[in-house]
Design a protein around this motif. Structure first.
Motif, PDB file in Angstrom:
ATOM      1  N   UNK A 181      56.109  35.702  48.243  1.00 55.14           N
ATOM      2  CA  UNK A 181      55.479  37.026  47.749  1.00 55.14           C
ATOM      3  C   UNK A 181      54.082  37.165  48.005  1.00 55.14           C
ATOM      4  N   UNK A 182      53.829  38.506  48.277  1.00 56.64           N
ATOM      5  CA  UNK A 182      52.432  38.988  48.535  1.00 56.64           C
ATOM      6  C   UNK A 182      52.147  40.059  47.258  1.00 56.64           C
ATOM      7  N   UNK A 183      50.802  39.998  47.436  1.00 64.95           N
ATOM      8  CA  UNK A 183      49.953  40.860  46.523  1.00 64.95           C
ATOM      9  C   UNK A 183      50.070  42.387  47.079  1.00 64.95           C
ATOM     10  N   UNK A 184      50.523  43.242  46.395  1.00 66.39           N
ATOM     11  CA  UNK A 184      50.649  44.605  46.920  1.00 66.39           C
ATOM     12  C   UNK A 184      49.403  45.243  46.738  1.00 66.39           C
ATOM     13  N   UNK A 185      48.622  44.793  45.757  1.00 61.24           N
ATOM     14  CA  UNK A 185      47.336  45.576  45.233  1.00 61.24           C
ATOM     15  C   UNK A 185      46.308  44.516  44.992  1.00 61.24           C
ATOM     16  N   UNK A 186      45.015  44.614  45.282  1.00 60.26           N
ATOM     17  CA  UNK A 186      44.122  43.614  44.812  1.00 60.26           C
ATOM     18  C   UNK A 186      44.018  43.416  43.329  1.00 60.26           C
ATOM     19  N   UNK A 187      44.085  44.535  42.455  1.00 59.60           N
ATOM     20  CA  UNK A 187      44.157  44.288  41.106  1.00 59.60           C
ATOM     21  C   UNK A 187      45.234  43.217  40.462  1.00 59.60           C
ATOM     22  N   UNK A 188      46.334  43.016  41.389  1.00 58.85           N
ATOM     23  CA  UNK A 188      47.303  42.185  41.195  1.00 58.85           C
ATOM     24  C   UNK A 188      46.902  40.673  40.990  1.00 58.85           C
ATOM     25  N   UNK A 189      45.759  40.325  41.633  1.00 62.07           N
ATOM     26  CA  UNK A 189      45.345  39.135  42.247  1.00 62.07           C
ATOM     27  C   UNK A 189      44.589  38.648  41.028  1.00 62.07           C
ATOM     28  N   UNK A 190      43.823  39.812  40.194  1.00 60.59           N
ATOM     29  CA  UNK A 190      42.766  39.637  39.509  1.00 60.59           C
ATOM     30  C   UNK A 190      41.163  39.230  40.225  1.00 60.59           C
ATOM     31  N   UNK A 191      41.455  38.876  41.389  1.00 61.83           N
ATOM     32  CA  UNK A 191      40.192  38.868  42.377  1.00 61.83           C
ATOM     33  C   UNK A 191      40.076  40.105  42.974  1.00 61.83           C
ATOM     34  N   UNK A 192      39.723  41.055  42.315  1.00 64.42           N
ATOM     35  CA  UNK A 192      39.867  42.467  42.956  1.00 64.42           C
ATOM     36  C   UNK A 192      38.944  42.616  44.107  1.00 64.42           C
ATOM     37  N   UNK A 193      37.565  41.939  44.222  1.00 63.20           N
ATOM     38  CA  UNK A 193      36.686  42.194  45.265  1.00 63.20           C
ATOM     39  C   UNK A 193      36.758  41.094  46.199  1.00 63.20           C
ATOM     40  N   UNK A 194      37.570  40.239  46.189  1.00 58.18           N
ATOM     41  CA  UNK A 194      37.576  39.091  47.203  1.00 58.18           C
ATOM     42  C   UNK A 194      37.787  39.596  48.539  1.00 58.18           C
ATOM     43  N   UNK A 195      36.958  39.221  49.674  1.00 56.48           N
ATOM     44  CA  UNK A 195      37.211  39.258  50.788  1.00 56.48           C
ATOM     45  C   UNK A 195      38.490  39.095  51.550  1.00 56.48           C
ATOM     46  N   UNK A 196      39.398  38.623  50.962  1.00 53.60           N
ATOM     47  CA  UNK A 196      40.870  38.577  51.436  1.00 53.60           C
ATOM     48  C   UNK A 196      41.351  39.906  51.449  1.00 53.60           C
ATOM     49  N   UNK A 197      40.883  40.682  50.461  1.00 53.24           N
ATOM     50  CA  UNK A 197      41.438  42.088  50.478  1.00 53.24           C
ATOM     51  C   UNK A 197      40.838  43.045  51.381  1.00 53.24           C
ATOM     52  N   UNK A 198      39.855  42.744  52.094  1.00 52.39           N
ATOM     53  CA  UNK A 198      39.207  43.562  53.044  1.00 52.39           C
ATOM     54  C   UNK A 198      40.102  44.227  54.139  1.00 52.39           C
ATOM     55  N   UNK A 199      41.331  43.412  54.558  1.00 51.64           N
ATOM     56  CA  UNK A 199      42.048  44.022  55.494  1.00 51.64           C
ATOM     57  C   UNK A 199      43.117  44.870  54.953  1.00 51.64           C
TER      58      UNK A 199
END
Length: 563
Positions: free
Chosen positions: A342-360
């Motif tokens: 499974x994947x995160x469909x939104x940064x908020x679902x990770x709890x780490x909203x601002x992590x650079x893994x969500x820059x892409x």
């Protein structure tokens, strides 16, 4: 615990109540009192409203008979003392403040004083305190309007507030001497952050903070319950129950439970959140279709810890039914590329909203999510064996299958678990790559590389560790939320991971360093600078999960070896 012991712990907590980083408040109350010039200012605490939008009184100053401002000389959980106790400010129940003479009028009392206050619209008012009117009460309505009246019950009201706090501190865990003062303050934080959610039957939610985070975020509830279990397992269970009360028909748990409903999809995002996402250049601010919003699957982990403190088998079985459906949801509805992980469909679902893994581009395949899913299936298997109410083998089989896919994210050349943005490798070296330790199932060579990364000064070996992004990564920032600062919750998860992966001594060392960080930084802040160990500039103070996990770590460190 005796009343005197509870009073001692309350006094220890009071040493941290500076009315700047820690406001004056009461469990269940929405009123916050902060220092302002010679006096204080008063706000309410509301979901998705900034403090500046929740002003009640812009200034409240106490003066002596000569007209001089009486300084704040002491703050206790139940009272603010002006002029060495000549006048006190306390609560008259959760919806009102009371200001009155500290002693009954007589030869040794101040005799008289005055209270001046200014409303947000600039109106200045004044009340005299004396033998005929020794106190004034400020009743604060839901619309932030204030009704004032003379009060003859000031001493009783303050005593009632003290009794409430003493009852709370009677549950405070007793820990090592060097950790007791901060544990008392952290216990105060948890009590101070209790709010009622009237729409949910007056449920008690321990919110992340009454300053800006007035709701029950799912994984905050898990971390907070883990700390609460050491003194109030009933309230700990209540947090889990609230987080698990509102699953969708297909099993998804909401990101937030709040007084107006739940936040479960991008359609529920408050306008301020959407604007922040737009400013960051995120296309997810205005998706073409609703995106589910949830939080990482740590429910079974938290449930196991809470039940260790106090068994509640019938209740646990009810919660497990919800957790199992949520776990199934991740595989059925959030495996967005259908590859088995499974994947995160939104940064908020990770709890780490601002992590650079969500820059892409989204969705994001992240090693922490894979690790949480493996750990949760293993926890669910143990519960199935304990209660005999589910197929333990099915959970273990899925855990092993997920682990195989998780290990495909391992980059042996770099020694990191990589994330992927819509199938493309992400170069960022972040704390999420340490979370696979939680599985306790990694090859020994991989564990050794991750352990080495924790000590590597080019990666996670900062003076105050563990930074959320490796210091050698181009995206590292020592002050920007999830891009470098140290968070107590990720540290606690790494501690768990080291223990699960066969490194108990390293786990204890990191636990010691984490509690030392909170003590050094002056309190359980939201996040800390990894070089100075101080509160990061934009971090919230008196933060719920930092307080709860400090307590959990302190209790563990205070236990005898082998306990």
């Amino acid at each position: 615990m005796s009343r005197s012991d509870a009073a001692w712990l309350a006094a220890l907590a009071g040493e941290h109540l500076d009315l700047v980083q820690a406001p004056f408040t009461l469990p269940r109350s929405r009123i916050l009192v902060f220092r302002e010039g010679d006096g204080v200012r008063v706000h309410t605490s509301e979901y998705e409203r900034a403090l500046d939008d929740c002003r009640v009184l812009d200034a409240l100053v106490v003066r002596n008979a000569s007209g001089d401002a009486l300084a704040i000389t002491r703050v206790l959980p139940h009272a603010i003392e002006f002029g060495d106790g000549a006048v006190t400010l306390g609560f008259a129940g959760p919806g009102a403040l009371t200001v009155g003479l500290g002693n009954a009028p007589g030869p040794s009392s101040p005799g008289s004083a005055s209270v001046e206050w200014t409303t947000p619209d600039g109106e200045a008012q004044r009340a005299e305190l004396g033998a005929d009117a020794p106190a004034i009460r400020f009743d604060v309505s839901a619309d932030r309007s204030v009704v004032t009246a003379a009060s003859a019950t000031h001493a009783v009201d303050v005593a009632d507030g003290e009794a409430l706090w003493l009852e709370w501190f009677a549950k405070c865990p007793v820990v090592r001497d060097d950790l007791q003062a901060m544990t008392a303050f952290c216990w105060w934080v948890l009590g101070a952050n209790v709010v009622e959610l009237p729409a949910l039957g007056r449920a008690r939610a321990v919110v992340p903070s009454k300053i800006g985070y007035v709701g029950l975020w799912q994984w905050d509830a898990y971390f907070i319950a883990v700390g609460l279990r050491h003194g109030d397992p009933v309230l700990a269970r209540e947090q889990l129950e609230l987080a698990l009360r509102f699953p969708s028909p297909d099993g998804q748990l909401p990101d937030v439970v709040h007084e107006l409903g739940v936040l479960a999809t991008s359609d529920d995002l408050p306008p301020g959140d959407r604007e922040n996402l737009r400013r960051a250049g995120s296309t997810i601010a205005d998706p073409s279709a609703p995106v589910p919003l949830t939080k990482p699957p740590l429910a079974a982990w938290a449930l196991a810890k809470v039940l260790d403190a106090e068994p509640a088998d019938a209740w646990a079985r009810e919660q497990l039914a919800v957790i199992r459906r949520s776990q199934d949801w991740w595989f059925a509805a959030s495996d967005l590329d259908h590859d088995g992980l499974p994947e995160y469909g939104h940064p908020y679902s990770s709890g780490l909203d601002d992590s650079p893994i969500f820059d892409g581009p989204l969705p994001t395949t992240a090693p922490d999510l894979g690790a949480y899913l493996v750990r949760q299936d293993l926890e669910l298997a143990r519960f199935a064996e304990r209660f005999g109410d589910a197929d333990a083998a099915a959970h273990r089989t899925r855990a092993e299958r997920t682990l195989v896919r998780l290990l495909e994210l391992w980059d042996d050349e770099r020694g990191i678990f990589r994330a992927r943005a819509a199938g493309t490798d992400v170069a960022s070296d972040t704390v999420v790559g340490l979370m696979p330790l939680l599985t306790g199932r990694l090859p020994e060579a991989v564990v050794d590389r991750l352990v080495a990364a924790l000590a590597d000064q080019r990666r996670f070996g900062t003076p105050w560790t563990v930074p959320t992004v490796a210091v050698g990564d181009p995206d590292f920032s020592d002050e920007r939320m999830w891009r470098g600062p140290v968070w107590v919750n990720t540290n606690a998860l790494v501690v768990e991971g080291l223990r699960a992966s066969g490194h108990p001594a390293l786990a204890r060392d990191l636990a010691e360093r984490t509690v030392a960080l909170v003590v050094h930084g002056g309190g359980p802040h939201e996040y800390f600078n990894p070089f100075t160990g101080e509160k990061a500039r934009t971090a919230t103070t008196a933060f719920g999960w930092s307080a709860a996990l400090f307590i959990d770590l302190a209790v563990g460190l205070s236990a005898s070896p082998g306990e």
